[in-house]
Design a protein around this motif. Structure first.
Motif, PDB file in Angstrom:
ATOM      1  N   VAL A 604      13.915 -30.415   8.676  1.00 16.87           N
ATOM      2  CA  VAL A 604      13.334 -30.986   8.304  1.00 16.87           C
ATOM      3  C   VAL A 604      14.412 -32.225   8.129  1.00 16.87           C
ATOM      4  N   PRO A 605      15.607 -32.592   8.972  1.00 13.52           N
ATOM      5  CA  PRO A 605      16.033 -33.960   9.256  1.00 13.52           C
ATOM      6  C   PRO A 605      15.342 -34.614  10.684  1.00 13.52           C
ATOM      7  N   LEU A 606      15.171 -33.112  11.647  1.00 10.51           N
ATOM      8  CA  LEU A 606      14.132 -33.818  12.941  1.00 10.51           C
ATOM      9  C   LEU A 606      12.742 -33.851  12.381  1.00 10.51           C
ATOM     10  N   MET A 607      11.389 -33.055  11.306  1.00 11.71           N
ATOM     11  CA  MET A 607      10.461 -33.651  11.357  1.00 11.71           C
ATOM     12  C   MET A 607      11.092 -34.970  10.920  1.00 11.71           C
ATOM     13  N   ALA A 608      12.248 -35.993   9.748  1.00 10.25           N
ATOM     14  CA  ALA A 608      11.437 -36.910   9.188  1.00 10.25           C
ATOM     15  C   ALA A 608      12.507 -37.961  10.552  1.00 10.25           C
ATOM     16  N   ALA A 609      12.785 -37.531  11.642  1.00 15.29           N
ATOM     17  CA  ALA A 609      13.177 -38.813  12.638  1.00 15.29           C
ATOM     18  C   ALA A 609      11.854 -38.692  13.393  1.00 15.29           C
ATOM     19  N   THR A 610      11.563 -37.627  14.000  1.00 14.57           N
ATOM     20  CA  THR A 610      10.590 -37.538  14.631  1.00 14.57           C
ATOM     21  C   THR A 610       9.010 -38.203  14.931  1.00 14.57           C
ATOM     22  N   MET A 611       9.042 -38.198  13.190  1.00 10.56           N
ATOM     23  CA  MET A 611       7.754 -38.655  12.484  1.00 10.56           C
ATOM     24  C   MET A 611       8.064 -40.625  12.700  1.00 10.56           C
ATOM     25  N   THR A 612       9.197 -40.632  12.186  1.00 14.83           N
ATOM     26  CA  THR A 612       9.434 -42.039  12.121  1.00 14.83           C
ATOM     27  C   THR A 612       9.630 -42.198  12.885  1.00 14.83           C
ATOM     28  N   SER A 613       9.627 -41.881  14.436  1.00 14.11           N
ATOM     29  CA  SER A 613      10.521 -42.398  15.514  1.00 14.11           C
ATOM     30  C   SER A 613       8.139 -42.888  16.191  1.00 14.11           C
ATOM     31  N   LYS A 614       8.258 -41.709  15.883  1.00 18.77           N
ATOM     32  CA  LYS A 614       6.133 -42.135  16.938  1.00 18.77           C
ATOM     33  C   LYS A 614       5.602 -42.859  15.955  1.00 18.77           C
ATOM     34  N   TRP A 615       5.766 -42.957  14.559  1.00 15.39           N
ATOM     35  CA  TRP A 615       5.081 -44.243  13.845  1.00 15.39           C
ATOM     36  C   TRP A 615       5.512 -45.606  14.056  1.00 15.39           C
ATOM     37  N   VAL A 616       6.936 -45.772  13.805  1.00 16.47           N
ATOM     38  CA  VAL A 616       7.463 -46.974  15.071  1.00 16.47           C
ATOM     39  C   VAL A 616       6.509 -47.415  15.657  1.00 16.47           C
ATOM     40  N   ALA A 617       6.664 -46.248  17.142  1.00 16.73           N
ATOM     41  CA  ALA A 617       6.577 -46.059  18.214  1.00 16.73           C
ATOM     42  C   ALA A 617       4.880 -46.942  18.155  1.00 16.73           C
ATOM     43  N   ASP A 618       3.705 -46.019  17.846  1.00 19.49           N
ATOM     44  CA  ASP A 618       2.243 -46.089  17.313  1.00 19.49           C
ATOM     45  C   ASP A 618       1.954 -47.481  16.769  1.00 19.49           C
ATOM     46  N   ALA A 619       3.558 -48.438  16.071  1.00 22.29           N
ATOM     47  CA  ALA A 619       2.856 -49.526  15.518  1.00 22.29           C
ATOM     48  C   ALA A 619       3.243 -50.452  16.707  1.00 22.29           C
ATOM     49  N   LEU A 620       3.870 -50.421  17.648  1.00 22.76           N
ATOM     50  CA  LEU A 620       3.814 -51.069  18.849  1.00 22.76           C
ATOM     51  C   LEU A 620       3.062 -51.247  20.415  1.00 22.76           C
ATOM     52  N   SER A 621       2.874 -49.849  20.357  1.00 24.90           N
ATOM     53  CA  SER A 621       1.555 -49.441  21.417  1.00 24.90           C
ATOM     54  C   SER A 621       1.464 -48.493  21.337  1.00 24.90           C
TER      55      SER A 621
END
Length: 814
Positions: A604-621
């Protein structure tokens, strides 16, 4: 409709269109699989295969070149895209023929069984070969990395850890020190203290420069394709693009050797991406021993997809994560059969690597860890913060690295790759040596950061002091409750500021390192950046909880005698977040990190961090680092994740345009060998539509340039009586001919009678979907059966770039 043209129509030469497939500016190399076409069509040939001039015969003969298989038919030129539909059709026909024969003969039945088993045998060989190479790379890289700092007196072939294993004088406090291991200063001067540290620094830099120089020289001299990560090119090849030599034997040999040298030099790069390239090279070479895969490019790409899984399996010791990585990140066509075979190949590779045991710890990777402390619900907040950091880092890294690579590509900097590698290595070695956490290898650093401090750990990161925080009542109460053992000591404070410097250093130097002309992976540097950031945040959260354990928010966390927070877990979550921000992996990344740690409770911690990372990165590029490099290099790759939302039609994209010359076409009859050869000589297109006649423009089919060239050359050399005035026929019927006419060349069997077609009013979003899902090279545009134009993969990529306000001329190949 007038059917008379099917057997007898005249054709008058037309000028070429601007774009079918232009490969005139590309160096063609047929050294790997396909013989060269050294043909000259600038002049007609009026001699037969014996060199005699042709004289009319009273009995004209119709020649079908494909009564027997002509070598080279159905193959592709360099820097071209394969025809997925044709390749799959060829495989179905082959399988149908084998099945039919197996019903009537025992020998054919045995052949059918061996044909079905050949795929599994190939997977076994790929797993064994890749696992053995990965084990050798790990052992050599570990030894050469330690060689920069010293040598073992018991045997120069021992690395530092193995040298001290047999020593009776090693202690837990100084387990890395033993009399058998000598630094270069101790060997040369005899002492290890004081100013001789400068000598150790000099030797460290000298070895690093030597390793980097050897790596870049070997790459430049023997295998230019061995540089870089290889994953962008692997993705492009799996989508159907041909890059001859990229998966060849020389690339495999040089990449294996230079990968060891590059990792040992201390550059901020990893071996995980290049190991995928190495595994794919093994697969491509082994495919040549199996006829089914040697002659079918689509089948070979199924094997390469499985090999990608093998590469990640041996890189991380994560066979399941490797299969998911191949499915999620690199594969273009991934049927269920390939999933099973990928799993088997990854299993064999992991077993082989485990048998070699390169790290001596019975593990597949150097940084295998196990955590025993459960995480708390409120810790999701710092885990999400790590995800945000990972997304920001990923977007920053992609933007900065692409800008640096574009600068290298468009300026004189790209003309001096050896000097660039040496300068980057020099800066890395000079700045890395003074700090302990940058001097050690990236794998050792990650292992140190992931580590959960125990009673016997002597690392600065585990320097906790129960009474060092002061004499205040709260601190004394903390110590009395048994929590004082987690109060930061002086060694931990020193480690924190050193890690902060290491974080800045790693972030900046990795930008300049990824893309230089040596094998360079991105997984390990990204994991290292995230692990440093995670460890810093984890220690901060731990100290916050220890000092405020009596507050309501922390009361449930810090029970007496128990660890409040595991900083190593934060390092692991941060590593996943940063790697996800750079590569945009999600499911496969979580599984890889789970296989590294062996703890289900941390998913669960890995999933939360990974999805947040993807959302933030996709929002920028929206692009991952691999997709960005594919676009930078101009490869014809249609990304399945990119949506096409524009309301354009096929008529807006097709060639020829209104200002272009007419389309270059062949007629099904009425053209001579000389006219066809002149059309081939005057154009560089890789295929030609075939129509009934120039006047009607009714579409009959499509013929590939390479098949046409090989067939005509074969007729010139091996068929009696074929000369320049011989008719070229794409029909099955025998047209009327005078008794004195030379034999005709019948090419019906190289004609694709069912090319994909769309109308001028077909929306481009549908056309793009057709190209993506069927892997088309080209699509013909018709209206009421009449040929109007053609759309190639390159046309679509240029159109998509234009719609996205990018330079459409950046698409270099088709």
């Amino acid at each position: 409709m007038d059917n008379g043209g099917f057997c007898n129509n005249n054709y008058h030469s037309g000028s070429s269109d601007d774009e079918l497939v232009d490969i005139s500016d590309v160096t063609v190399n047929f050294s790997e699989d396909v013989p060269p076409l050294d043909l000259d069509y600038s002049a007609g040939k009026d001699t037969d295969h014996n060199g005699n001039y042709w004289r009319p015969s009273n009995s004209p003969k119709l020649i079908d070149l494909l009564d027997d298989t002509v070598p080279g038919i159905g193959t592709y030129e360099d820097f071209n895209t394969i025809d997925w539909v044709r390749e799959k059709s060829k495989d179905r026909d082959r399988h149908r023929e084998i099945t039919n024969k197996s019903k009537h003969s025992t020998v054919a039945l045995l052949f059918s069984i061996s044909d079905a088993f050949s795929g599994w045998l190939l997977m076994l060989l790929i797993g064994l070969m890749s696992g053995a190479l990965a084990g050798g790379i790990d052992i050599a890289a570990h030894w050469m990395t330690d060689l920069k700092e010293g040598v073992c007196l018991n045997g120069f072939w021992f690395n530092h850890e193995h040298c001290c294993w047999a020593s009776n004088e090693t202690t837990f406090q100084e387990r890395d020190k033993c009399p058998q291991w000598k630094t270069w200063a101790e060997l040369m001067v005899g002492v290890s203290e004081g100013s001789v540290n400068v000598l150790n620094h000099f030797m460290y830099v000298s070895w690093a420069l030597l390793f980097a120089f050897l790596a870049v020289i070997l790459v430049r001299a023997f295998a230019p394709y061995a540089c870089g990560s290889g994953i962008p090119e692997i993705k492009t090849i799996l989508s159907g693009f041909i890059i001859r030599g990229y998966l060849g034997k020389w690339t495999l040999i040089i990449k294996t050797i230079t990968l060891v040298l590059a990792v040992s030099s201390g550059l901020s790069l990893g071996k995980e991406g290049p190991l995928v390239h190495v595994a794919c090279c093994c697969a491509n070479i082994l495919c040549h021993f199996f006829t089914k895969y040697r002659r079918n490019e689509a089948k070979r790409r199924e094997v390469l997809s499985a090999a990608s899984a093998v590469g990640v399996s041996v890189a991380f010791g994560a066979p399941i994560g490797g299969v998911l990585f191949s499915l999620e990140e690199v594969s273009y066509y991934f049927p269920l059969k390939t999933l099973w075979r990928s799993f088997f190949a990854a299993l064999v590779a992991a077993f082989t690597l485990r048998s070699i045991n390169p790290f001596g710890n019975s593990r597949l990777v150097l940084f295998y860890v196990e955590f025993h402390t459960p995480w708390h619900l409120l810790e999701l907040i710092p885990f999400v913060l790590l995800g945000i950091f990972g997304g920001l880092w990923g977007a920053f890294f992609i933007h900065a690295n692409i800008a640096w690579c574009r600068l290298r590509k468009n300026t004189r900097l790209g003309h001096y790759p050896v000097i660039e590698v040496l300068v980057v290595t020099l800066l890395t070695a000079l700045l890395a040596f003074p700090i302990e956490y940058t001097r050690m290898s990236s794998s050792e650093l990650i292992s140190e950061l992931f580590n959960d401090c125990g009673l016997l750990d002597s690392s600065k990161l585990c320097d906790y002091s129960g009474n060092s925080g002061g004499t205040s009542g709260s601190v004394n109460a903390t110590a009395a409750n048994g929590l004082g053992a987690r109060l930061a000591g002086p060694g931990l404070y020193t480690a924190m500021w050193q890690l902060a410097l290491a974080l800045v250093f790693k972030m900046l130097i990795t930008v300049a390192t990824f893309g230089i002309k040596v094998p360079s992976g991105l997984f390990i540097p990204s994991i290292a950046v995230g692990a440093i950031a995670g460890r810093l945040l984890g220690v901060g959260m731990e100290q916050l909880a220890v000092h405020n354990h009596e507050r309501k928010i922390f009361r449930g966390w810090c029970s007496p005698g128990a660890d409040c927070i595991t900083p190593g877990l934060y390092a692991m979550v941060g590593a996943a977040a940063c790697l996800g921000g750079v590569t945009r992996m999600t499911v496969s990344l979580v599984v890889i990190m789970f296989e590294l740690t062996g703890g289900l409770e941390y998913i669960v911690p890995l999933m939360a961090a990974t999805m947040t990372s993807k959302w933030v990165a996709d929002a920028l590029s929206r692009e991952s680092i691999y997709e960005a490099h594919i676009r930078l290099n101009g490869y014809p790759f249609l990304e399945a994740k990119e949506e096409f939302r524009h309301k354009t039609l096929a008529t807006d994209v097709m060639r020829p345009r209104q200002s272009d010359p007419p389309l270059s076409v062949l007629t099904q009859s009425g053209m001579s060998v000389e006219e066809v050869e002149r059309l081939i000589a005057d154009t560089t297109y890789s295929g030609f539509p075939v129509v009934i006649s120039q006047q009607s423009q009714r579409l009959v089919g499509f013929v590939l340039r390479r098949d046409l060239v090989i067939s005509l050359e074969n007729a010139r050399r091996h068929q009696e009586g074929v000369v320049s005035v011989s008719a070229v026929l794409f029909t099955e019927c025998d047209p009327p001919a005078s008794p004195s006419a030379p034999p005709a060349v019948k090419l019906h069997n190289i004609l694709d009678l069912s090319p994909f077609t769309v109308t001028v009013h077909t929306p481009m979003e549908i056309v793009v979907d057709i190209f993506r899902k069927l892997g088309l090279r080209q699509c013909l545009v018709i209206q009421n059966g009449r040929l109007l134009g053609i759309i190639t993969k390159k046309d679509i990529l240029k159109h998509m770039a234009q719609m996205a306000n990018r330079d459409p001329e950046s698409i270099l190949f088709n």
